[in-house]
Write an enzyme that holds these catalytic residues in place. Structure first.
Site, short mmCIF file in Angstrom:
data_model
loop_
_atom_site.label_atom_id
_atom_site.label_comp_id
_atom_site.label_asym_id
_atom_site.label_seq_id
_atom_site.Cartn_x
_atom_site.Cartn_y
_atom_site.Cartn_z
N LYS A 52 0.88 -1.21 0.06
CA LYS A 52 -0.10 0.00 -0.08
C LYS A 52 0.85 1.15 0.09
CE LYS A 52 -3.84 -2.38 2.23
NZ LYS A 52 -4.47 -2.79 3.72
N GLN A 96 -4.14 -1.42 9.88
CA GLN A 96 -4.03 -2.71 9.46
C GLN A 96 -4.53 -4.01 10.26
OE1 GLN A 96 -3.55 -3.29 6.23
NE2 GLN A 96 -3.75 -5.26 6.07
N ASP A 119 -10.48 3.11 5.02
CA ASP A 119 -10.91 1.73 4.94
C ASP A 119 -12.34 1.52 4.71
OD1 ASP A 119 -9.12 -0.39 4.49
OD2 ASP A 119 -8.36 -0.19 6.75
N1 GUN Z 1 -6.77 -6.71 6.84
C1 GUN Z 1 -7.32 -7.37 5.63
N2 GUN Z 1 -7.92 -6.57 4.64
C2 GUN Z 1 -7.64 -5.34 5.35
C3 GUN Z 1 -8.10 -4.11 4.74
O1 GUN Z 1 -8.82 -3.98 3.63
N3 GUN Z 1 -7.79 -3.08 5.82
C4 GUN Z 1 -7.40 -3.04 6.80
N4 GUN Z 1 -6.95 -2.16 7.67
N5 GUN Z 1 -6.72 -4.46 7.30
C5 GUN Z 1 -7.20 -5.52 6.35
#
Ligand code: GUN
Length: 297
Positions: A52, A96, A119
């Site tokens: 990311k 995350q 998110d």
């Molecule tokens: N863990 C798995 N997918 C995601 C996501 O799209 N965002 C976040 N913050 N954690 C994740």
């Protein structure tokens, strides 16, 4: 059978965003900024967060990776979230998931300022999504819908079966597919671990979306001929032939199912890259909202 190429589509989205960033730079404007908080040293989470941050660098966004020890207290993490809420250079940020067991994920997500919650996990944003109000739609469901849009897959009036009811994918994508929009207007059935007659139901799907996380779960006999198959699974399985010692496996038995599907997403290279691209789109949206003081769709 046609491949729904998430990798190529995500590249196209990044190219579009690059053009927007170049315009901002040319006009001497601030560029969008994303922060990612990573708690602990889970290998998969590290990989995703690094990707990311790399995406941000590629398209010219500012980014900040905040790595915190797995032993951090919930209180300290909440303080970090508050700091990011108040940091004017950060348009959006993510924490995350999963978080270590001693930290209440819901408490942390609820502490994020909804206007920076790129998110789309905050209860306010999830609620706005369900009510079809302007919001941040979380990245994976948005990525799936964007892929269907860009490939002009007809969803109106179609039977859509969503496998899995997670807050992150199954539940929101079922809402997006049924709402009065395009893509949308599908007749949605959501199946889960307690569903009876799973195969009979999945075989009704014109569009089958699997978000379970069990490699090879979806076999040919579960798929109607001509169905559009979206595989959200991304499980690490041991593979000694790979340098990393593992490979990513989808929920769908690709070799079998590609023989009956009209369209199918590969793993890797399907939904995963679209998820990352959607996070960038949400960050741009957060930036525009902040700069123009209004919510953009
Ligand atoms: N863990 C798995 N997918 C995601 C996501 O799209 N965002 C976040 N913050 N954690 C994740």
């Amino acid at each position: 059978m046609k491949i729904l190429d998430g990798k190529a589509t995500a590249t196209q989205i990044r190219e579009e965003l690059k053009v927007e960033v170049k315009d901002l730079v040319r006009l001497n404007k601030r560029v969008p900024g994303l922060a990612a908080v990573l708690v602990g040293d889970d290998g998969a989470s590290q990989t995703y967060v690094n990707a990311k941050v790399r995406d941000c660098a590629e398209i010219g966004f500012n980014s900040e990776l905040i790595k915190l020890d797995a032993s951090i207290s919930e209180y300290e993490l909440l303080k970090k979230v508050e700091e990011l809420n108040n940091n004017p250079k950060i348009d959006g940020f993510i924490v995350q998931l999963p978080l270590p067991d001693h930290i209440d994920e819901n408490k942390v997500i609820s502490a994020i300022n909804p206007t920076k919650d790129v998110d789309g996990f905050h209860p306010e944003n999830f609620g706005r999504m369900a009510l079809d109000l302007p919001t941040f739609v979380s990245a994976t469901p948005q990525g799936i819908v964007e892929l269907l849009r860009r490939y002009q897959i007809k969803t109106e009036g179609m039977q859509c079966v969503v496998m899995g009811r997670s807050n992150i994918v199954g539940s929101p994508v079922s809402i997006l597919m049924s709402r009065n929009d395009n893509p949308g207007n599908a007749t949605v059935t959501l199946v889960h671990s307690r569903t009876k007659n799973l195969k009979e139901i999945t075989r009704t799907a014109d569009i089958l979306i699997s978000a379970i996380g069990r490699p090879g779960l979806v076999t040919k006999d579960m798929v109607k001929k001509g169905a559009v198959v979206i595989d959200v699974g991304m499980t690490r399985v041991d593979d000694n032939t790979k340098k990393k010692g593992y490979r990513l496996a989808g929920d769908v038995n690709f070799e079998e199912v590609k023989a009956v599907a009209s369209h199918i997403t590969p793993v890797p290279g399907g939904v995963g890259p679209m998820t990352r691209a959607s996070l960038l789109l949400n960050t741009m949206k957060a930036y525009k909202r902040k700069e123009k003081k209004k919510f953009m769709r």
